[in-house]
Structure formats: structure tokens, C-alpha cells
Design an enzyme around this catalytic site. Sequence first.
Site, PDB file in Angstrom:
ATOM      1  N   GLU A 170       9.265  17.386  14.380  1.00 49.72           N
ATOM      2  CA  GLU A 170       9.651  17.206  12.977  1.00 49.72           C
ATOM      3  C   GLU A 170       8.759  18.085  12.099  1.00 49.72           C
ATOM      4  O   GLU A 170       7.539  17.997  12.175  1.00 49.72           O
ATOM      5  CB  GLU A 170       9.493  15.739  12.572  1.00 49.72           C
ATOM      6  CG  GLU A 170       9.953  15.506  11.150  1.00 49.72           C
ATOM      7  CD  GLU A 170       9.882  14.048  10.723  1.00 49.72           C
ATOM      8  OE1 GLU A 170       8.816  13.442  10.900  1.00 49.72           O
ATOM      9  OE2 GLU A 170      10.898  13.540  10.209  1.00 49.72           O
ATOM     10  N   LYS A 181       0.853  -1.191   0.000  1.00 45.35           N
ATOM     11  CA  LYS A 181       0.000   0.000   0.000  1.00 45.35           C
ATOM     12  C   LYS A 181       0.887   1.239   0.000  1.00 45.35           C
ATOM     13  O   LYS A 181       1.479   1.590   1.014  1.00 45.35           O
ATOM     14  CB  LYS A 181      -0.915   0.059   1.223  1.00 45.35           C
ATOM     15  CG  LYS A 181      -1.946   1.166   1.073  1.00 45.35           C
ATOM     16  CD  LYS A 181      -2.438   1.736   2.387  1.00 45.35           C
ATOM     17  CE  LYS A 181      -1.812   3.031   2.771  1.00 45.35           C
ATOM     18  NZ  LYS A 181      -1.983   4.162   1.863  1.00 45.35           N
ATOM     19  N   CYS A 195      13.122  12.079   6.102  1.00 44.33           N
ATOM     20  CA  CYS A 195      13.225  11.841   7.543  1.00 44.33           C
ATOM     21  C   CYS A 195      14.658  12.067   8.010  1.00 44.33           C
ATOM     22  O   CYS A 195      14.896  12.262   9.190  1.00 44.33           O
ATOM     23  CB  CYS A 195      12.725  10.459   7.902  1.00 44.33           C
ATOM     24  SG  CYS A 195      13.636   9.164   7.099  1.00 44.33           S
ATOM     25  N   GLU A 198      10.021   2.754  10.426  1.00 44.57           N
ATOM     26  CA  GLU A 198      10.995   3.829  10.225  1.00 44.57           C
ATOM     27  C   GLU A 198      10.218   5.130  10.293  1.00 44.57           C
ATOM     28  O   GLU A 198       9.372   5.396   9.441  1.00 44.57           O
ATOM     29  CB  GLU A 198      11.709   3.671   8.877  1.00 44.57           C
ATOM     30  CG  GLU A 198      12.755   2.575   8.873  1.00 44.57           C
ATOM     31  CD  GLU A 198      13.820   2.718   9.956  1.00 44.57           C
ATOM     32  OE1 GLU A 198      14.110   3.855  10.383  1.00 44.57           O
ATOM     33  OE2 GLU A 198      14.347   1.682  10.392  1.00 44.57           O
TER      34      GLU A 198
END
Length: 484
Positions: A384, A174, A283, A249
Amino acid sequence: MSHYLNYVGGEWVAATSGTKHEHFNPANPSVCVGTTENSTSEDVDQAIIEAKQAFVNWKEMSPVARGEILRKAADLLEQDVQDIAEMATKEMGKRLVETKGEVLRGAMILRYYAQEGMRKMGELLPSMNPQNTLYSMRVPLGVVSCITPWNFPVAIPIWKMAPALIYGNTVVWKPAQETGLTAAKIAEVFEKAGLPKGVLNLVNGSGSTVGNALVEHKDVSAITFTGSNQVGRLIASKAVATNKKFQLELGGKNPVVVLEDADLDLAAKLTVEGTMKQTGQRCTATSRVYVVESIYEQFKEKLVEKVKEIKTGDGMQEDVTMGPVASSKQFDTVTSYIAKGTEEGANILYGGKALKGEEYSGGYFIEPTIFENVTNEMTIAKEEIFGPVLAVIKVADYQEALDQANDTMYGLSASLFTSNLDKAFHFIKNSEAGMVQINGETGGAEPQAPFGGMKESSSGTREQGQAAVEFFTAYKTVAITSFL
Ligand code: UN1
């Protein structure tokens, strides 16, 4: 404009919902780039049935033969680099040089794992019983769910699927809904490479429906996910409840430390690139830089000089060096973080504004932005942002820089710029990050090296390189007793 179906059991099929998802170009949101299917949990069930069935033969195939298919896929990916990269750029905004680089990275990862099919898959062990032959072998897990993000629509799916496949698992994939068109192109590559029916299944749709079904299904053995911490936590709790293996992750808040003995030009260049590449949507992107006071003013000037060189615009244009952010949602998130930075007392050293007007065609453009007078307590130093925003923080010395760099819930990557060997080794030992660079950019990954973070940046597992075998296989221990 193209429409792409799901790829299930070796066939291109429509979802049972009968509805489609439209993909708009973030550089010009009035342009619809294409449509994909909005799948339902029944579509996921069907894909899992196909994957489970395909597993029976796929796991029996020689890993060397499986590797041949991956190698073929690498060649095809390279041949189609322009087409796939253009689709990715139009769909999620990243510059064409970046998407082309990503497709080529995908080919390299496939070749790496193709070769993995020729490496050892177990160990001969001594036994207490001299009549025993005792060994371990690595066996595939079964059906693996790959849930992948929009920021690397080619490389991340491949770095999950290539190891899953080479070790004999079958996959239901997906992709992020934003990049379903690029995903369909990747599935086409695997189809043309001769992957048997049902070994790789692509189901497009939302996280809440398709993702959820893929995480909860009893016939899924493992889930590999790259994305937000919030979704990661949800996946982890569901995986634990149904005893599935999981790999997450997640986010980063990656620091750079610049000391007085560093090559300041190099440090400024790589800090800006580390922050602004892919419009900060990695990231591994740099988002904080700790600068010792003695060189603070000098370094600041160099940062501004470097960031001024950036030209923002549609990533299809060659002279553009930074594309838009990927979606209106990202645009809102990043601009609200910039507003928060100002509200909490940081100063904008450069940028800070959304770019509007005719030349920007209503696209999701934001200036590369640098804040100074930032402290570790401010939101822009903690959370973040996933956008082109850098926080500059002044520190007294190396020790203060290290302490503040580590003072975060994340631990993906960290860089130190110095020419002092002792400090370099000290940083390598004491940085609480999964990946440490000395005189290098926080981002980047090579296919043969383990990739992943400490603390809240991952579930403790590692992707890529030979580390991937840990996640995508289980050990079977075998003892054979012979009596002659
Ligand atoms: C890189 O820095 O090139 O989602 C790789 C991400 C990471 C990959 C970064 N999982 O940004």
C-alpha cells in the site's frame, strides 16, 4: 493560531505533560496552524474514569433521546461546515471541497445512527418450555476506545463514535496526532449538542503513549481502530491478551479491471479519480489497474488525457484538483515508492516527481503518477503506497486479470468495468474483496452499507450501517418463567 486542550469529563483540560504538539500546514509547512496537548497515560486513565462513570447513566437513557443528541450534533456540524473543513484542510492538506464533503458525510452518518435509536434491539425467541418468555437483547459494551486516522479526520471518527454512542457506550477518542485540531472541533460540536459530561472524551497525543494506554487499560471493553496493518496487528495482540473486543480497518491495494467491452472513457475517468482523490490517501483508493491487451494502448491514452487535467496545489485554492500529501513522513514514503518503481523496472507513464519551487512553498506536493510495464511481483503492485500512484498492468484476458487482482494480501475493494453481465456476476462472486463495484470507483462508502475488507484489510468485522450493532453491542439472553 489556536490552541486546543483535551476534552475530558465535559471539561477542556490541559495534559499532565505540560507540553504541546504543533500542527503545520502540509501545503506550506512554515505555517503553524495550531497546537494541541501531548497527553500522557495518566491523562488517559482520567478519561477512562470519566467515561466509566458516565456509562452508568448514559446506558440507561432512552436510545431515542440519545438519538436526539446525535441529530443535534448533525445540525451543528452542518452549520460549522466551513470552519471545520478549513481547519481540516489546513491541518492535513486535503482540498476544501473534499473536507467539506467529509463534514457533510459526517452529518449524514450522525442522522443515520440517530434513527438507529428507534430500531429493534433484540428478538423474541421460541422456547422449549411453554412457560418461558425467551428473548435476546443487545446491550452496550461499556467504555470504547476509538483510535482514528488522519486521512478522514471527520467522517471516520464519526462513523465509529455515532454507533458506539447510540447503542449506549461511552467513548475515549484518540485521533491521529496530525489531525488533533479538527478533532477538537468535532468534540466541541458534541459538547454543544448537549452530550452529557464524560460520554465522549478526547485525548490528544501520540500512538505510542496515548494509543497504547487506551489499548491496555483494564476498564476499556472494546477498541475500534482504522490505520496501518502494522499498528493494527499490535492492537489485536494486546486486545487478545486482555480479552477486549476489537475492530480493525486496515490497508488496501485496490484493483480495477478494465475489459474490452467497457465504456473506456468512464473507466479511465473513474480509475484516475479513484487513484488521485484525496491525493491517493484513502484505504479504498485505486492503486492497480489490469487492462486487457486488445484495448491496452487505447486505454492508456485515455488515462493520460484524464490525469493531465489534474492541477496540484494548496487545497484552499478553488482551481486546484489535488492537494499535497499530509506530512513529510508521507512525502518520504510516497517518493521512495516511486523511486522503487523505477528501480524495479516499471516505466513512468506520467508524473513521478516531487513538485518544488516557490509556487509550492516547500509543501509536500507530488505529481499524480502513473506507472506502466508493472508486474504483480513489483513492490509498487504489492504494498500500500497511500499516495497518488497508479500501477498499470497488461493482462491477456479477464481470467488473468481476476487472478492477478486477487493475488494480494489485501481485500478491501475492487472494481470491474464491463458491459458483460456474466463477467460482472462472476467478478462479484470471485473477487476477494469486501466491497465490489461494477462500473464504479473503488472508493466511497454510504452510511447505511457495511464497510470493510477481507484478508488482511480488516479483522473481519464491518463498520457502518446495521453491521455496526454487531461490534458495539453484546447479546444478553433473557428467559422469564411464569407459572400462571
Ligand atoms: C471512502 O472511500 O470514501 O481510511 C471511505 C479509509 C477508509 C474510508 C474510505 N477507512 O480511507
